[in-house]
Design an enzyme around this catalytic site. Structure first.
Site, PDB file in Angstrom:
ATOM      1  N   ASP A 134      -6.552  -2.530  -7.292  1.00 28.91           N
ATOM      2  CA  ASP A 134      -5.941  -3.049  -6.056  1.00 28.91           C
ATOM      3  C   ASP A 134      -6.937  -3.574  -5.021  1.00 28.91           C
ATOM      4  O   ASP A 134      -6.705  -3.419  -3.811  1.00 28.91           O
ATOM      5  CB  ASP A 134      -5.046  -1.986  -5.413  1.00 28.91           C
ATOM      6  CG  ASP A 134      -3.926  -1.547  -6.324  1.00 28.91           C
ATOM      7  OD1 ASP A 134      -3.664  -2.226  -7.322  1.00 28.91           O
ATOM      8  OD2 ASP A 134      -3.310  -0.498  -6.037  1.00 28.91           O
ATOM      9  N   ALA A 146      -9.230   0.528  -4.303  1.00 31.93           N
ATOM     10  CA  ALA A 146      -8.630   1.075  -3.096  1.00 31.93           C
ATOM     11  C   ALA A 146      -7.198   1.541  -3.420  1.00 31.93           C
ATOM     12  O   ALA A 146      -6.570   1.034  -4.333  1.00 31.93           O
ATOM     13  CB  ALA A 146      -8.594   0.002  -2.005  1.00 31.93           C
ATOM     14  N   THR A 147      -6.741   2.529  -2.685  1.00 31.25           N
ATOM     15  CA  THR A 147      -7.558   3.348  -1.801  1.00 31.25           C
ATOM     16  C   THR A 147      -7.980   4.610  -2.539  1.00 31.25           C
ATOM     17  O   THR A 147      -7.291   5.054  -3.454  1.00 31.25           O
ATOM     18  CB  THR A 147      -6.779   3.746  -0.528  1.00 31.25           C
ATOM     19  OG1 THR A 147      -5.615   4.509  -0.906  1.00 31.25           O
ATOM     20  CG2 THR A 147      -6.342   2.543   0.269  1.00 31.25           C
ATOM     21  N   CYS A 207      -4.364   5.137  -4.874  1.00 27.93           N
ATOM     22  CA  CYS A 207      -4.321   4.555  -6.217  1.00 27.93           C
ATOM     23  C   CYS A 207      -5.574   4.843  -7.038  1.00 27.93           C
ATOM     24  O   CYS A 207      -5.492   4.947  -8.265  1.00 27.93           O
ATOM     25  CB  CYS A 207      -4.092   3.055  -6.103  1.00 27.93           C
ATOM     26  SG  CYS A 207      -2.494   2.660  -5.317  1.00 27.93           S
ATOM     27  N   LYS A 218       1.373  -3.738 -11.001  1.00 27.94           N
ATOM     28  CA  LYS A 218       1.967  -2.407 -11.044  1.00 27.94           C
ATOM     29  C   LYS A 218       2.866  -2.185  -9.834  1.00 27.94           C
ATOM     30  O   LYS A 218       2.792  -2.919  -8.848  1.00 27.94           O
ATOM     31  CB  LYS A 218       0.882  -1.329 -11.125  1.00 27.94           C
ATOM     32  CG  LYS A 218      -0.073  -1.237  -9.946  1.00 27.94           C
ATOM     33  CD  LYS A 218      -1.226  -0.285 -10.266  1.00 27.94           C
ATOM     34  CE  LYS A 218      -2.200  -0.108  -9.109  1.00 27.94           C
ATOM     35  NZ  LYS A 218      -1.644   0.685  -8.008  1.00 27.94           N
TER      36      LYS A 218
END
Length: 220
Positions: free
Chosen positions: A35, A153-154, A158, A125
């Site tokens: 992410d 992150a974070t 995640c 996701k």
């Protein structure tokens, strides 16, 4: 465990419980970038923070693995308009700021400063872990991987969830400290402590780059 950031009693308690042993480092690693999308790496977005240094460190890690052909998997959280505005995704009742992560928006775009290549993989996701509801486990199995370096992150969300699911999937987990970030230092440090104690090794970027650089150069 060599450090006790939460006091000597905490360190002794974890040592007595048998936590904090080093993981086995395999010779077939993959890099999973969790992410690092604009909605998380830019502080102009509600869900984001300035993660410029994390993006830079992750870029250096990716480049160090290129000669050995280390696979790179990027993830992004992206919701349909119906999911973002409706009641179907329970998580969005708790984390309402993430309703801005709508498919095709700039928030869900992988940070353009990252060295994304044509052979890199991208997984969308809906949940915290990069494994939950995705094909990541089968992808890593198909690639013959035995170790994952988790970036992104974070740290408290995640990244930690991905580290937990990775070790539960039979993979050794390495988390380069400089390659993960969060919105606040407290949750960041607490979750690095937890990962180091129970799920993987939290290592320096220099160590991670040396590990990848020592791998055999891939055939053309």
């Amino acid at each position: 465990m060599s450090e006790a950031p939460y006091g000597l009693d905490t360190g002794r308690t974890y040592e007595r419980a048998g936590f904090g042993a080093p993981v086995r480092r395999g010779d077939r690693p993959a890099i999973v970038v969790v992410d690092l999308t604009r909605g998380f790496t830019e502080d102009r977005f509600p869900s984001g923070a300035d993660l410029t240094e994390v993006v830079g460190a992750t870029s250096a890690l990716i480049e160090s693995g290129r000669p050995a052909g280390v696979p790179v998997v990027f993830t992004t959280i992206a919701y349909t308009s119906a999911e973002a505005t409706g009641d179907a995704v329970t998580w969005l009742h708790k984390a309402r700021g993430m309703r801005a992560l709508v498919e095709d928006s700039e928030e869900v775009t992988i940070d353009p400063r990252l060295p994304r290549g044509a052979r890199d993989h991208v997984i969308a996701k809906k949940g915290a872990s990069a494994f939950f509801g995705t094909a990541l486990a089968s992808l890593l199995t198909g690639l013959g991987r035995d170790t994952v370096l988790v970036c992104g992150a974070t740290t408290s969300g995640c990244v930690r969830a991905t580290a937990v699911d990775a070790v539960q999937s039979g993979l050794s987990v390495l988390v380069p400290r400089e390659c993960v970030g969060d919105r606040a230092p407290g949750p960041h440090e607490a979750n690095l402590f937890d990962i180091q104690a129970k799920y993987g090794d939290v290592i320096d970027l220099e160590d991670a780059i040396a590990y990848l650089s020592a791998l055999p150069v891939a055939a053309p």
